[in-house]
Design an enzyme around this catalytic site. Sequence first.
Site, short mmCIF file in Angstrom:
data_model
loop_
_atom_site.label_atom_id
_atom_site.label_comp_id
_atom_site.label_asym_id
_atom_site.label_seq_id
_atom_site.Cartn_x
_atom_site.Cartn_y
_atom_site.Cartn_z
N HIS A 36 15.55 -15.39 -0.70
CA HIS A 36 16.56 -14.68 0.11
C HIS A 36 16.18 -14.39 1.57
O HIS A 36 16.02 -13.24 1.97
CB HIS A 36 17.02 -13.39 -0.58
CG HIS A 36 15.96 -12.56 -1.25
ND1 HIS A 36 14.79 -12.18 -0.63
CD2 HIS A 36 15.92 -12.01 -2.49
CE1 HIS A 36 14.08 -11.45 -1.47
NE2 HIS A 36 14.74 -11.34 -2.60
N ASP A 63 20.80 -14.80 -6.00
CA ASP A 63 20.21 -13.47 -6.19
C ASP A 63 21.20 -12.58 -6.95
O ASP A 63 21.34 -11.38 -6.66
CB ASP A 63 19.80 -12.82 -4.87
CG ASP A 63 18.88 -11.61 -5.07
OD1 ASP A 63 18.47 -11.35 -6.21
OD2 ASP A 63 18.61 -10.91 -4.08
N1 LIG Z 1 18.10 -8.25 -4.65
C1 LIG Z 1 18.29 -6.99 -5.02
O1 LIG Z 1 18.85 -6.21 -4.26
N2 LIG Z 1 17.88 -6.56 -6.22
C2 LIG Z 1 17.06 -7.27 -7.15
C3 LIG Z 1 15.62 -7.14 -6.89
C4 LIG Z 1 15.23 -7.12 -5.47
O2 LIG Z 1 15.02 -8.20 -4.88
O3 LIG Z 1 15.09 -6.03 -4.92
C5 LIG Z 1 17.34 -6.76 -8.53
O4 LIG Z 1 16.66 -7.16 -9.48
O5 LIG Z 1 18.25 -5.95 -8.69
#
Ligand SMILES: NC(=O)N[C@@H](CC(=O)O)C(=O)O
Length: 420
Positions: A225, A298
């Site tokens: 990301h 993600d």
């Molecule tokens: N991308 C996110 O905002 N959350 C991810 C983990 C993370 O990368 O913080 C999660 O597992 O919820």
Amino acid sequence: MSSFVLRGVSVLGGAPTDLFIRDGVISSEAPDAEIIDAAGLVALPGLVDLHTHLREPGREDAETVETGSRAAALGGYTAVFAMANTSPVADTAGVVEQVWRLGREAGLVDVQPIGAVTVGLAGKQLAELGAMATSAAGVRIFSDDGFCVADPRLMRRALEYVKAFDGIIAQHAEEPRLTEGAQMHEGEVSTRLGLTGWPAVAEEAIIARDVLLAEHVGSRLHVCHVSTAGSVEVLRQAKARGVRVTAEVTPHHLLLTDELAASYDPVFKVNPPLRTASDVHALREALIEGVIDVVATDHAPHAVEDKECEWAYARPGMVGLETALPVVLSVLGERWELIADRMSRTPAKIAGLTGHGTDLAVGSPANLTLVDPSARRVVDPAELASRSRNTPYAGTTLPGRIVATFLRGVPTVLDGKAVK
Ligand SMILES: NC(=O)N[C@@H](CC(=O)O)C(=O)O
């Protein structure tokens, strides 16, 4: 096994043709095939997501391998890589095999577990990378995503270790000392709102360090990301030098900006945070150019109590599997070759995943999705197949509807609905 003919389909935006599916592969003919009227529809190789949170084991109230697989199929995916931040953490052969087996049982997409880099994602001690690699799950990608492998010596060791089996370390690039207490992107908006900022340099500093480490040990790094214009510049320089680095961008970082935090609606809270319009612009250009190799969702489902609360207490993350292709279509337009490359071919290649991301030629496994580019959809969280509802696109009209998805010739989605 049933046969299908996709009548009048446009393969990757080409002239209308008939595409035959027989015995799980693309075929030159298929007698007695079920006819699917595909006039006006575009066939893409099934999408491949290098970054999905399926939450099982541990948070089955937010998502399971099965519900996440269904959301993926509805989004046009035929393979997803499941992140290791489950409970227990996927840091042993036992847990990755469990996730892999649950994926096979659901049978909706190929679920490929990602193994943790460090025991318990704690950043102290390398996990059993070799045991996960040689397990039935055949893990190739390792990540502590959610946390950064912040210790440079441990990161170096991990990069060295996975070289033996051409593995990859996928880094969540966030220098933790620079993001203590962070709530959103550090900039003009965070100052105005009085929220603690997550500076761009916290991401860029880790990427810069890690491309140097990857270069030093001659190993493979993948950056999760990517969210800032500065990160793009670091990656551009590293790639120009021949460093073995690949990178992903999420659909939300290609579309949304930090201005949305002004609503204080935690649905817009995500890690890394939404950035500025100029970052969004740089990420789009980098994806088109290939400095950023792939789009990865993600997909981060969260239960209601973890999202519908005060901003500061909400968990970061957004669901994304069911809206990824529509968001990318809205950003890139109908550039089907580019979309197929960034969402299917290149992610499959990075992961060494055979049978996915093909050119849909005769003899290829029939892993594909059919998209209606003329359809428009208003996103309704209640309609999502994901067990969680935390989409930032509620009420937004997005282009493109996924009409059908096939996994090795078996439909997982037909008429826009999950088959099972
Ligand atoms: N991308 C996110 O905002 N959350 C991810 C983990 C993370 O990368 O913080 C999660 O597992 O919820």
